[in-house]
Design a protein around this motif. Structure first.
Motif, PDB file in Angstrom:
ATOM      1  N   LYS A 108       0.756  -1.130  -0.057  1.00 24.37           N
ATOM      2  CA  LYS A 108      -0.090   0.031  -0.072  1.00 24.37           C
ATOM      3  C   LYS A 108       0.898   1.270  -0.006  1.00 24.37           C
TER       4      LYS A 108
ATOM      5  N   ALA B 143       2.465   1.617  -3.268  1.00 20.02           N
ATOM      6  CA  ALA B 143       1.431   2.069  -4.532  1.00 20.02           C
ATOM      7  C   ALA B 143       0.969   3.637  -4.154  1.00 20.02           C
ATOM      8  N   PHE B 144       1.262   3.925  -3.140  1.00 23.37           N
ATOM      9  CA  PHE B 144       0.797   5.609  -2.665  1.00 23.37           C
ATOM     10  C   PHE B 144       1.835   6.106  -3.110  1.00 23.37           C
TER      11      PHE B 144
ATOM     12  N   ALA C 144       3.957   5.912  -5.455  1.00 21.95           N
ATOM     13  CA  ALA C 144       3.905   6.059  -7.095  1.00 21.95           C
ATOM     14  C   ALA C 144       2.855   6.808  -7.325  1.00 21.95           C
ATOM     15  N   LYS C 145       1.670   6.699  -6.768  1.00 22.96           N
ATOM     16  CA  LYS C 145       0.446   7.384  -7.167  1.00 22.96           C
ATOM     17  C   LYS C 145       0.782   9.133  -6.727  1.00 22.96           C
ATOM     18  N   PHE C 146       1.589   9.338  -5.708  1.00 21.79           N
ATOM     19  CA  PHE C 146       1.842  10.642  -5.127  1.00 21.79           C
ATOM     20  C   PHE C 146       3.006  11.344  -6.225  1.00 21.79           C
ATOM     21  N   LYS C 147       3.799  10.525  -6.515  1.00 19.86           N
ATOM     22  CA  LYS C 147       4.828  10.910  -7.531  1.00 19.86           C
ATOM     23  C   LYS C 147       4.382  11.509  -8.867  1.00 19.86           C
ATOM     24  N   ASP C 148       3.274  10.726  -9.208  1.00 20.74           N
ATOM     25  CA  ASP C 148       2.579  11.095 -10.615  1.00 20.74           C
ATOM     26  C   ASP C 148       1.691  12.333 -10.316  1.00 20.74           C
ATOM     27  N   LEU C 149       1.244  12.572  -9.128  1.00 21.90           N
ATOM     28  CA  LEU C 149       0.425  13.821  -8.884  1.00 21.90           C
ATOM     29  C   LEU C 149       1.269  14.937  -8.829  1.00 21.90           C
TER      30      LEU C 149
ATOM     31  N   GLU D  49       2.294  15.950 -11.987  1.00 17.76           N
ATOM     32  CA  GLU D  49       1.097  16.966 -12.786  1.00 17.76           C
ATOM     33  C   GLU D  49       0.790  18.207 -12.336  1.00 17.76           C
TER      34      GLU D  49
END
Length: 159
Positions: A142, A145-146, A148-153, A156
């Motif tokens: 978890k 995954a968070f 990786a998602k935060f890095k993408d955010l 952006e």
């Protein structure tokens, strides 16, 4: 088994109590700039995210340190040996999440050291957004995954 800090951004209210608890724990002063945790807030999205060193297994900060001043402690935290550190800031640059910082007031590199196994941010978080628990496989997955998602955010938002 090793314990890790676990973040639940959906519970974070953006109160920044964790920053104050951390700075007081380490410097005996309420100065968020000296905190090893920082709360990033996107007001337009209504989201606050507490961020601190992820204590990476294959830590970039350790790899780039030219004097070997960063090592893993018995708590699993990557800690900085202040007597060896030459303040070159390579670890600050190498951290992909920006969780290793330089405190200009103290002249020190700062990163989460898990408060020697008793994190102040956890004790004082009023909403339970930061917890310290066993690194079960599900928790580690978890967290990754968070991250990786935060890095993408972040990518952006910065574009």
């Amino acid at each position: 088994m090793t314990k890790i800090l676990s973040l639940a951004p959906e519970k974070c209210t953006g109160c920044r109590t964790c920053e104050l608890a951390c700075s007081f724990q380490h410097n005996q002063e309420f100065r968020p700039a000296a905190s090893r945790i920082s709360v990033l807030t996107w007001e337009s999205a209504g989201v606050s995210v507490p961020m601190m060193c992820l204590q990476c297994d294959n830590a970039a900060c350790v790899k780039v340190c030219p004097v070997g001043a960063i090592s893993k402690s018995v708590t699993g935290a990557m800690v900085i040996n202040e007597n060896r550190c030459i303040k070159c800031k390579m670890c600050v640059i190498a951290c992909p999440f920006g969780n290793t910082t330089y405190d200009g007031s103290s002249g020190k590199i700062v990163k989460c050291d898990l408060c020697q196994g008793d994190p102040a941010c956890v004790k004082f978080c009023p909403s339970g957004a930061v917890t310290y628990k066993e690194a079960a496989a599900a928790t580690v997955s978890k967290k990754k995954a968070f991250a990786a998602k935060f890095k993408d955010l972040v990518q952006e938002v910065s574009e």
